[in-house]
Design a protein around this motif. Structure first.
Motif, mmCIF file in Angstrom:
data_model
loop_
_atom_site.group_PDB
_atom_site.id
_atom_site.type_symbol
_atom_site.label_atom_id
_atom_site.label_comp_id
_atom_site.label_asym_id
_atom_site.label_seq_id
_atom_site.Cartn_x
_atom_site.Cartn_y
_atom_site.Cartn_z
ATOM 1 N N LEU A 29 0.635 25.212 -4.289
ATOM 2 C CA LEU A 29 0.965 24.911 -5.673
ATOM 3 C C LEU A 29 2.469 24.715 -5.845
ATOM 4 N N PRO A 30 2.870 23.708 -6.623
ATOM 5 C CA PRO A 30 4.294 23.540 -6.933
ATOM 6 C C PRO A 30 4.681 24.436 -8.093
ATOM 7 N N ASP A 31 5.952 24.466 -8.386
ATOM 8 C CA ASP A 31 6.446 25.219 -9.531
ATOM 9 C C ASP A 31 6.403 24.336 -10.780
ATOM 10 N N VAL A 32 5.302 23.652 -10.937
ATOM 11 C CA VAL A 32 5.065 22.742 -12.053
ATOM 12 C C VAL A 32 3.580 22.865 -12.404
ATOM 13 N N PRO A 33 3.211 22.896 -13.680
ATOM 14 C CA PRO A 33 1.785 23.008 -14.015
ATOM 15 C C PRO A 33 1.013 21.752 -13.607
ATOM 16 N N VAL A 34 -0.068 21.942 -12.845
ATOM 17 C CA VAL A 34 -0.876 20.810 -12.380
ATOM 18 C C VAL A 34 -2.345 21.102 -12.626
ATOM 19 N N ARG A 35 -3.122 20.027 -12.729
ATOM 20 C CA ARG A 35 -4.573 20.162 -12.913
ATOM 21 C C ARG A 35 -5.251 20.602 -11.628
ATOM 22 N N GLY A 36 -4.685 20.208 -10.492
ATOM 23 C CA GLY A 36 -5.294 20.581 -9.229
ATOM 24 C C GLY A 36 -4.444 20.177 -8.052
ATOM 25 N N LEU A 37 -4.829 20.681 -6.904
ATOM 26 C CA LEU A 37 -4.186 20.292 -5.642
ATOM 27 C C LEU A 37 -5.011 19.146 -5.074
ATOM 28 N N ALA A 38 -4.774 17.989 -5.613
ATOM 29 C CA ALA A 38 -5.611 16.827 -5.330
ATOM 30 C C ALA A 38 -4.753 15.576 -5.409
ATOM 31 N N GLY A 39 -5.428 14.444 -5.588
ATOM 32 C CA GLY A 39 -4.701 13.180 -5.596
ATOM 33 C C GLY A 39 -4.418 12.726 -4.190
ATOM 34 N N ASP A 40 -3.176 12.368 -3.914
ATOM 35 C CA ASP A 40 -2.813 11.861 -2.591
ATOM 36 C C ASP A 40 -2.509 13.009 -1.625
ATOM 37 N N HIS A 41 -3.519 13.823 -1.381
ATOM 38 C CA HIS A 41 -3.478 14.802 -0.300
ATOM 39 C C HIS A 41 -4.099 14.078 0.892
ATOM 40 N N PHE A 42 -3.268 13.599 1.773
ATOM 41 C CA PHE A 42 -3.686 12.568 2.728
ATOM 42 C C PHE A 42 -4.571 13.097 3.843
ATOM 43 N N VAL A 43 -5.789 12.551 3.913
ATOM 44 C CA VAL A 43 -6.632 12.713 5.093
ATOM 45 C C VAL A 43 -6.288 11.640 6.114
ATOM 46 N N ASP A 44 -5.999 10.430 5.617
ATOM 47 C CA ASP A 44 -5.570 9.332 6.486
ATOM 48 C C ASP A 44 -4.632 8.434 5.712
ATOM 49 N N GLY A 45 -4.382 7.228 6.232
ATOM 50 C CA GLY A 45 -3.420 6.332 5.612
ATOM 51 C C GLY A 45 -4.084 5.167 4.897
ATOM 52 N N ALA A 46 -3.592 3.946 5.159
ATOM 53 C CA ALA A 46 -4.070 2.752 4.466
ATOM 54 C C ALA A 46 -4.404 1.666 5.475
ATOM 55 N N LEU A 47 -5.305 0.787 5.090
ATOM 56 C CA LEU A 47 -5.751 -0.273 5.995
ATOM 57 C C LEU A 47 -4.661 -1.306 6.243
ATOM 58 N N ASP B 292 0.804 -1.217 0.000
ATOM 59 C CA ASP B 292 0.000 0.000 0.000
ATOM 60 C C ASP B 292 0.839 1.269 0.000
ATOM 61 N N VAL B 293 2.163 1.147 0.062
ATOM 62 C CA VAL B 293 3.115 2.256 0.057
ATOM 63 C C VAL B 293 2.895 3.210 1.239
ATOM 64 N N HIS B 294 2.301 2.724 2.307
ATOM 65 C CA HIS B 294 2.131 3.552 3.498
ATOM 66 C C HIS B 294 3.039 3.106 4.642
ATOM 67 N N SER B 295 3.895 2.142 4.397
ATOM 68 C CA SER B 295 4.922 1.752 5.356
ATOM 69 C C SER B 295 6.023 1.034 4.587
ATOM 70 N N ALA B 296 7.154 0.835 5.233
ATOM 71 C CA ALA B 296 8.285 0.196 4.562
ATOM 72 C C ALA B 296 9.215 -0.421 5.584
ATOM 73 N N VAL B 297 9.914 -1.471 5.166
ATOM 74 C CA VAL B 297 11.026 -1.990 5.952
ATOM 75 C C VAL B 297 12.306 -1.513 5.270
#
Length: 494
Positions: free
Chosen positions: A216-234, A114-119
């Protein structure tokens, strides 16, 4: 079908088309069928490319096998992804001591599925990591600790390795009949340089960029969205729950408050940007709904709904919440293969949440019935880029009544993706005169369905019709032989 300057100009009977366009270049399909190209509404290009060029742990069957893969890996940096301890006989992740022994001096970063933790190997564990939330002495690192070590490991990847990974990913996506991908980037995921380089790649599917941050980053984007984390993964037990996990004394983590969510929605709406959030747990969803409610009081419903903000994953949602999301014009970017991988009464969801809660996730039919626009994606490298498998998973949901029709599933993985990116002209994602010539050509054939009454069955030439092959989705899926974006071929099988 006739195409001129990247636009479909005619569809009809072959003999008529040849008469109307006598000077056209003719491409014979020999029985293959044409369909609108797929859109993957949630990807992480560089990480997915590194999975193609690096250490793939998605089919690793035990701790011992993972450690052997680390021993056999070449290079000073071992970047791997995809382990899932819920599938292993040991039912545990490897310890840091085991990783260090297998690494033999190499730097190791291995993200969970889930890319929310790692060893990781011990050389990545700094004082800053030890002081961060989510640090454990010998187990996987999560939350802020994970972000720190991922950033350090990511910095060790050379620009040449990154470009090779991005190009490998885009080529692979095109070979799967995908003409557009939504890159869900962010400061804790990939970084501005990574996104800038991805947008500069001159081959493969169209990349729609999202940035998971307040700024906003210094890169053209469609929005400030996607993985804007409210929480993590199960899987990593970081998704925020109302009631604790069934297999651990924790309720996960909330990274944003309702007021922060509302502030972000207001700012983006007023600036003409699409806002969005990653949300999985039921406590996370309740917080999102509260945030939208606050923002609605400031903006008014029409302004909020017309912005077509989006939510990623939406795995735990009630019927009442689905209706509220529909009223706010929310688009749900969801991943059907999550259910195929972890759903059902014995899957990871049930292990983490208990059977009663675990079978209630990813209710696609509930969202669709409420009027929420669905856009399908993979969240690759979390699940594989395999759009036909995603369509099948959405139709044959592991929980009865939660799936959608073949037509709805196909639409969610084609036109739904364009709508999620703000393209809702009634043409894009379809094949009709005036539509962009963005399509895939699929080779089909007879396939034998195993069983005592073995029979031969042909896939439908219209994948939306449901006659006769698509509802069962038995046997191998169609094979992509050509992918076209706006009249330009981006993939052709040799």
């Amino acid at each position: 079908m006739a195409v001129t300057d990247g636009v479909v100009v005619w569809i009809g009977q072959d003999s008529v088309g040849r008469a109307l366009h006598p000077d056209a270049e003719v491409i014979e399909l020999n029985g293959a069928f044409v369909a609108p190209a797929f859109v993957d509404a949630h990807v992480h290009a560089t990480s997915a490319g590194l999975l193609l060029t690096g250490l793939d742990l998605t089919r690793t069957a035990s701790v011992a096998e993972l450690l052997q893969q680390v021993r056999d890996a070449e290079g000073l940096l071992v970047w791997g992804h995809g382990w899932d301890e819920t599938r292993w006989p040991e039912n545990r992740p490897p310890t840091r001591a085991e990783i260090d022994e297998a690494a033999a001096g190499k730097t190791v970063y291995l993200s969970r599925i889930d890319v929310h933790s790692a060893v990781v190997s011990s050389d990545l564990v700094t004082d800053e990591v030890r002081a961060a939330d989510g640090y454990t002495e010998d187990g996987p690192l999560a939350r802020a600790a994970h972000h720190h070590v991922r950033g350090t490991a990511k910095a060790a990847i050379t620009p040449e390795q990154r470009e090779a990974a991005q190009r490998a990913f885009l080529r692979h996506a095109a070979s799967q009949g995908i003409a557009s991908v939504h890159e869900c980037a962010g400061p804790d995921i990939s970084g501005e340089d990574d996104l800038r380089d991805l947008l500069a790649v001159d081959e493969g599917p169209e990349v729609v960029a999202y940035w998971g941050s307040h700024d906003l980053p210094d890169v053209p984007v469609r929005g400030l969205a996607g993985d804007h984390f409210v929480d993590g993964a199960l899987g990593s037990r970081t998704a925020a729950l109302v009631e604790p996990y069934a297999d651990a004394p924790t309720s996960g983590a909330l990274y944003l408050t309702a007021q922060q969510i509302a502030d972000h929605l207001v700012k983006c709406t007023e600036q003409g940007l699409q806002a969005g959030f990653h949300v999985i747990g039921d406590a996370g969803m309740a917080t999102v709904v509260e945030g939208f409610t606050i923002a609605e009081k400031t903006l008014g419903t029409p302004a909020l709904a017309s912005a077509r903000h989006r939510l990623e994953h939406v795995e735990m949602v009630t019927a009442e919440q689905a209706a509220q999301l529909a009223g706010w014009g929310v688009i749900a970017s969801v991943q059907p293969l999550f259910d195929a991988e972890w759903g059902g009464p014995t899957g990871m969801y049930a292990q983490r949440l208990g059977t009663e809660r675990g079978v209630g996730l990813n209710p696609f039919s509930r969202l669709a019935a409420a009027g929420v626009v669905l856009a399908f994606g993979s969240d690759t490298p979390v699940t594989a880029i395999d759009p036909w498998a995603a369509v099948r998973a959405a139709v044959h949901h592991r929980t009865e009544g939660f799936g959608v029709s073949p037509r709805a599933a196909f639409t969610a993985h084609t036109r739904g993706g364009w709508r999620a990116a703000g393209v809702d002209d009634g043409l894009t994602g379809t094949l009709q005169p005036g539509a962009p010539a963005t399509y895939a050509v699929w080779e089909t054939g007879d396939l034998v369905v195993a069983g005592s009454d073995a029979r031969v069955q042909r896939w439908s030439t219209d994948p939306r019709s449901g006659v006769p092959g698509l509802p069962d989705l038995t046997g191998p899926a169609p094979v992509c032989v050509r992918t076209v974006l706006n009249g330009r071929t981006i993939y052709e099988r040799k």
